[in-house]
Structure formats: C-alpha cells, structure tokens
Design a protein around this motif. Sequence first.
Motif, mmCIF file in Angstrom:
data_model
loop_
_atom_site.group_PDB
_atom_site.id
_atom_site.type_symbol
_atom_site.label_atom_id
_atom_site.label_comp_id
_atom_site.label_asym_id
_atom_site.label_seq_id
_atom_site.Cartn_x
_atom_site.Cartn_y
_atom_site.Cartn_z
ATOM 1 N N LEU A 1 -28.974 2.284 -11.387
ATOM 2 C CA LEU A 1 -27.564 2.220 -10.834
ATOM 3 C C LEU A 1 -26.904 3.189 -11.214
ATOM 4 O O LEU A 1 -27.222 4.102 -12.268
ATOM 5 N N GLY A 2 -25.817 3.461 -10.281
ATOM 6 C CA GLY A 2 -25.098 4.685 -10.605
ATOM 7 C C GLY A 2 -23.658 4.516 -9.971
ATOM 8 O O GLY A 2 -23.323 3.754 -8.748
ATOM 9 N N VAL A 3 -22.659 5.431 -10.201
ATOM 10 C CA VAL A 3 -21.320 5.595 -9.750
ATOM 11 C C VAL A 3 -21.150 6.802 -9.448
ATOM 12 O O VAL A 3 -21.532 7.726 -10.193
ATOM 13 N N GLN A 4 -20.801 7.198 -8.214
ATOM 14 C CA GLN A 4 -20.427 8.786 -7.791
ATOM 15 C C GLN A 4 -18.989 8.644 -7.141
ATOM 16 O O GLN A 4 -18.708 7.909 -6.473
ATOM 17 N N TRP A 5 -18.184 9.532 -7.707
ATOM 18 C CA TRP A 5 -16.872 9.879 -7.485
ATOM 19 C C TRP A 5 -16.565 11.179 -7.023
ATOM 20 O O TRP A 5 -16.737 12.068 -7.692
ATOM 21 N N PHE A 6 -15.622 11.221 -5.738
ATOM 22 C CA PHE A 6 -15.031 12.526 -5.386
ATOM 23 C C PHE A 6 -13.846 12.282 -5.199
ATOM 24 O O PHE A 6 -13.166 12.062 -4.297
ATOM 25 N N PRO A 7 -13.078 12.453 -6.489
ATOM 26 C CA PRO A 7 -11.718 12.248 -6.499
ATOM 27 C C PRO A 7 -10.797 12.976 -5.644
ATOM 28 O O PRO A 7 -9.650 12.649 -5.049
ATOM 29 N N ARG A 8 -11.006 14.364 -5.816
ATOM 30 C CA ARG A 8 -10.421 15.531 -4.960
ATOM 31 C C ARG A 8 -11.345 16.473 -4.129
ATOM 32 O O ARG A 8 -12.238 16.482 -4.884
#
Lengths: 204, 355
Positions: free
Chosen positions: B315-322
């Motif tokens: 499982l994972g979380v990927q984030w492109f905040p800016r």
Amino acid sequence: MKNTLAAAALLMGSSLFANVTPAQALPTGRSMDFAKTQANVEFLAVGKPSMLKIRGTAKPEGETKPLQGNLTVKDGVVTGKAILALNTLDTGIALRNRHMKEKYLETEKFPNAEFTFTELKLPDTLKKGEGEANAVPFKGVLKIHGVEKPVAGTVDVKLSKDKADMGFKFQTRIPDFAINTPSFLGVTVAEDVEVTVKLEGPLT
Amino acid sequence: MKTALRALFAVCALSAVTAHAFPEMIRHGYVNCTSCHFSPTGGGILTAYGRVQAEEVLSTWSKEGEGGVLHGLVGDTGPVSFGGQFRVLQMWKRDASFTTGRFIWMQNDLEAAVTAGPVTVVATAGIQDRADPFVSRRHYALWRTTETSPWTVRAGRFLYAYGINTPDHILATKRGIGLGEDTETYNVEFSYLAEHFDIFATAVLGFFNSGYDRGFALRGGWNLNDRSKIGVSFFAGDNGVRTRKLYGAYAMIGFTEHLFLLAQADLQNVVAGTGLGLGPAAYARVDYEFLKGLHGYASGEYSYLGGLTGYAAGLGVQWFPRPHFELRLHYDRRDDRNTGNVPAHYGWLMAHYYI
C-alpha cells in the motif's frame, strides 16, 4: 490546451443536434425540448505529435443547461435546432479551457454554437413512432465562431410512446469555422474533431 | 548465500532510479509521453508543455509559471531546455532476523536538451555514491522530420522500450527482468505514434561493460479509448551472462480521471547461461486520486525467476503538493530479491525534486 480549445470547437459542433424546427410548422408532430432532456454533448480532438486525447464535455452551469432548443418528429421527418452555450465546455484542465474559449472559440463574441437539421428522415420502421434504428444518416448546418458550414453524420434512434433516445455523431474541421489551429508549447491540435450528442427525454 | 543476497539488496537499494515517468497520466488523455517529455518513452527532462501540466494537472497547489525551470525563475531559454532530478529515500526493512534502515541519496542528475531544427540532443550528468562517481545515464539524439511527425528516430544511451516505463525500478517487471536501475544501453530506436496505436522497434547495442543487454526489442500499444491502452512487448538478446527472450503484455487503464490501473505480465525464457528456464513476472497497481495530487494505491507483484519465487503486496500514498515536488510513502509485505529472498516488512519514504 490549445488542443482543448480545438476540442471545444468540436463540441460546439456537437451542440448542433437538436432542435429546431419552428413548432408552428409541425403542429401535429411530437417534440423534444432539449432543456428537459438528459443531454450529453462531447467533442474529441487529438493533439499531435503525442496523440494526446482532448475530450470536452458541456456541463451545466447552475440551473442553466448547456443545450437549448428542440426537435420535432412528424411523419418520420426530424426538424429542429440546437443551441449550445460554448462557455459550458470543460476539457478537465482550467488553462486549456481558458485558451479554448478566449483564444480560439472567442466565446465573448460568439457565445453559442448552433445546429439546424436540414435532412433527417427516419426509416419506415420508426414511422409509427416507436422502434429503434441505428446509423441513420442526417445532415445539418453548424454555426460556430460566426461561420456556418454543412455537416453530416449518423444518429442512433430509439423511440417509444412518450420518450426518445438519440445518439448523434459527426465530424467537423476546425479551420472550416475560421478558427486558428490550436497550438500550445509544441502540441498542435489536429484539424478533425469528432462530436457526439446524446439526448434522452420526453417526446410529447 | 543469505549474506550475499543481503549484500546484493544493499547494492541495489543504493542504485539510482532511472528516469521519472508518469504513465498514470493516461487517465487525462495522455496516451503517449511526448507531450510532456522529450523522450518518446517518457521520463527525464520535461518539455515546456509538461511543465505547465505539472501545474495544471499533477499538483495539489500551484500558481501560474511555478512549473517552470527553478520555479519559474528562469524564463524562456529558447532552444535549450534544462532539467534535473534529485531524490532521497529513507528505507526500512524488518525480517525474522534483522531490522535495518538506511538513508539513500538515490539520484543527483542534471539534464539538458538542445533543439536545432528537426534534431534534439538530450544528456544527463550526475554523481553517484560509487567508485566511479560521475555518470551520464542518458544521452541521445532525437530526429523528427516535422514538429507533428509521427515518426521519431533516436540513437544514444537510454532504456529501451519494453512494457510500462514506471520509475519503480525494484519491481518484478523491472529489476526482476533486467530492466531496473542503471540498465540503460546504447540503442537505435524507431518509433511511430499514431492516433490509435504506437510502435517502438529498438536495436539494443549494449554498453561498454559486460553485463548489459544486447539484442532487439519491440513494443506495440493500442489505445482502447482516450484514456486506456493495452500493449505487448518482446525482447531477445543476451548480456554476456545469459541469453534470453522476454514476452510481455501490459495495460494502462484509466477508469475515470481519478481511478486507474497499471498492470504488466512478462514471461522470461533464459535459454543459455545462468538462471536457465522459463519464469513469469507480474505487477499490478490500482490507484485512486483522492484529491488533486494526492493518491492512494495498492500494488502487488509475483515472479518466479531463476528458480526463486518472489512476491510483494503493498500500500502506498503518493503526493505532488506543488510543481517540482513529490513525496511517496510505501509499505510492502515482500519476499523477493529486494529483501534477500526472505519474508520481510519493507517500506520507504521517498522525496523527489526536479528543477
């Protein structure tokens, strides 16, 4: 984004479907009011060289439905006119939408796309007012960006006692409407745009 | 043996990732990579269009121009484009015997592209934590007759087209079949991007050192609709240690603009050398974008290569905040060559910045 714009142009074309015909000319026909239908107007354009797919969809703005107008079916002949508010087109990317509307469609100057049926004769199987037919050819005039052009396509029709389900499909070309070829940072929209319109609603 | 495998794990973990590609962009209609990347197979230096997409499509927050080089501080540089990838990773692994963790500088690469008429030259220059600290993982020339031509010819060093070009280099369908980090070879590639399909044919010429593939590769994809693609891949060649053939199929399915699937299955047949025999490798990831730029996903892998079974479920979380920033937190229950072929809890936090 420009591609999107182009796509938007296409959508406009799709807005064509519909309606039309002066109601008083068809007093005994059955009519469909687009504002009362479940209408889905879309265009699909392609951005080169990556073959980016740009799909634009007309979305309601508050209570206002993107598609207005009506069509009438009388003796197997469909007439009518459809008007699509081009500002309701959405390609999923805000900047692309802005370019499409401001730079290419110029929606402030030309807010609507209009389509008028010139030829749509339903097959005999539908003349009784009920039944189903696929790929029925139709012709019409599409007005976008202040330019009118004849277009031709096909429609899948399903009629019942008090309801109609229609799916129109046609192709049009961006340069035909005096719209510059949309291009943005190396992505250029192909000239051909596919327009689809789906209508489902009461036929009274 | 176990010690050797652990050592191998450590070396692999230290290796840099190759290019950074986002095949998941297909859910927005990007059925090919060349809108956003100079490379026909994606990854690496972004085009000006790609930088705008980072603002408009990829990131949770952005302001106009922020996706530009150095956050827009560098204006129009004409035919010269600049890029660079920096990545760090904190890895953690726990098995029945050990708990280990380490901080890894994965990638420090600068990249530039220069376009002159129909020709574009792309090159990276980076440093790595090895005996030979300087590395250029990619350097190639591209030739396209016109700006909108469907044909591209590319020659130089890059990773040949096979399957999905995901940056997850430890996957069974990447490292497992010899296409992981630092496997770029010298190649000559012909690609054709049509409205409904694409074809890549590559002559794989190897690299100076032994151990790199030589042979040829084919990849073909077919667009099911404007946000889904399926395709097949083939490779035949050898690396001086073994001669093999790879047969693969892949799918990139955008169910909606927020939900997509990446899947690949390959069959490796080693006909001479080490690891003789036939074995599969498969990978799948289902991803949902909860809010713009923030993804949660589940992934799974299976392989039987060289007589060893491997699996992972994560499982994972990927984030492109800016624009320019990516964070990814991943957890696997894993038993494969990455964990020294022992069952382990395996996780990492990765931070990625591109200039």
